[in-house]
Design an enzyme around this catalytic site. Structure first.
Site, PDB file in Angstrom:
ATOM      1  N   ASP A 214       0.881  -1.163   0.000  1.00 47.22           N
ATOM      2  CA  ASP A 214       0.000   0.000   0.000  1.00 47.22           C
ATOM      3  C   ASP A 214       0.925   1.222   0.000  1.00 47.22           C
ATOM      4  OD1 ASP A 214      -2.342   1.647   0.402  1.00 47.22           O
ATOM      5  OD2 ASP A 214      -1.756   1.779   2.508  1.00 47.22           O
TER       6      ASP A 214
ATOM      7  N   ASP B  61      -0.183   5.156   1.153  1.00 46.68           N
ATOM      8  CA  ASP B  61      -0.467   6.108   2.233  1.00 46.68           C
ATOM      9  C   ASP B  61      -0.569   5.402   3.582  1.00 46.68           C
ATOM     10  OD1 ASP B  61      -1.028   8.885   0.962  1.00 46.68           O
ATOM     11  OD2 ASP B  61      -2.085   7.468  -0.332  1.00 46.68           O
TER      12      ASP B  61
ATOM     13  N   ASP C  53      -1.930  -0.924   5.976  1.00 49.98           N
ATOM     14  CA  ASP C  53      -2.031  -0.245   7.272  1.00 49.98           C
ATOM     15  C   ASP C  53      -3.471   0.068   7.662  1.00 49.98           C
ATOM     16  OD1 ASP C  53      -2.383   3.135   6.922  1.00 49.98           O
ATOM     17  OD2 ASP C  53      -2.057   1.891   5.166  1.00 49.98           O
TER      18      ASP C  53
END
Length: 221
Positions: free
Chosen positions: A8, A10, A167
């Site tokens: 991922d 961000d 996250d």
């Protein structure tokens, strides 16, 4: 046998999410309101959330707001907060290990390609990624699995041969729906959220040894 890792962006490679939440919290407090984390969680890791923070602020204040002006100010504040941020701990090490193992390396992000590419170039790590898929490549972003499905196809692997690093709950759900294993590394905004069923949870990417983990999972079948 694992032979690909998909990041991922961000909140996982660069902590853009904590500053973004902070800018909205600051905006809300300027208007005498609060933005609960559980409300904000619906947008983390996705660009297709049904939660509109400006509509919710208008509901909280009972006033019509100049959204365009507020967003310009907030976005500039966000950019100022992250312009000197470095990659999250462990990111470079995991990238180097994946390359040394001969693994394919991809990225799947709900953000725009320009946003992702600009930051990867600033951080000096763009060269590691053989495939990048962003919101322009799909009709729906995370938690829809399309980004991960496209990323594994681009890398030339099947989902069972790839592990996703995420996250956010939206990102983890997207990866699992696409058939990938998923390792979550929550940040300061997401660590209190419910991630559902994932394969491993770490406090930092510095704890991740891809080779040892792949061998462990391979032995476990």
């Amino acid at each position: 046998m694992l032979r690909a890792v998909i990041f991922d962006f961000d909140g996982l490679i660069l902590d853009t999410e904590s500053p973004e939440y902070r800018t909205f919290v600051e905006m809300y407090r300027e208007h005498g309101a609060e933005l609960p984390l559980q409300k904000w969680a619906r947008v983390v890791g996705s660009s297709d959330s049904d939660f509109d923070p400006y509509a919710y602020l208008e509901k909280c204040t009972g006033k019509k707001l100049d959204r365009a002006t507020l967003e310009r100010r907030r976005r500039q504040r966000h950019l100022d907060l992250i312009k000197t941020e470095e990659a999250m701990p462990g990111v470079r090490e995991v990238l180097m290990q994946a390359r040394s193992l001969g693994w394919k390396i991809g990225l799947a992000s709900s953000s725009t390609r320009q946003w992702v590419e600009n930051h990867l170039n600033r951080l000096g790590i763009r060269r590691y990624f053989q495939c990048i898929r962003t919101k322009e490549d799909v009709e729906r972003t995370k938690p829809d699995p399309a980004l991960y499905r496209q990323a594994v196809r681009c890398l030339g692997v099947v989902p069972s041969e790839a592990v996703a690093l995420e996250d956010s709950p939206n990102g983890a759900l997207a990866a699992k729906r696409a058939g990938l294993r998923c390792i979550v590394v929550p940040n300061s905004v997401t660590r209190r959220l419910d991630f559902g069923k994932v394969d491993l949870r770490l406090n930092s990417l510095k704890q991740l040894d891809l080779e040892a983990l792949a061998e462990k999972w391979d032995r476990a079948g």
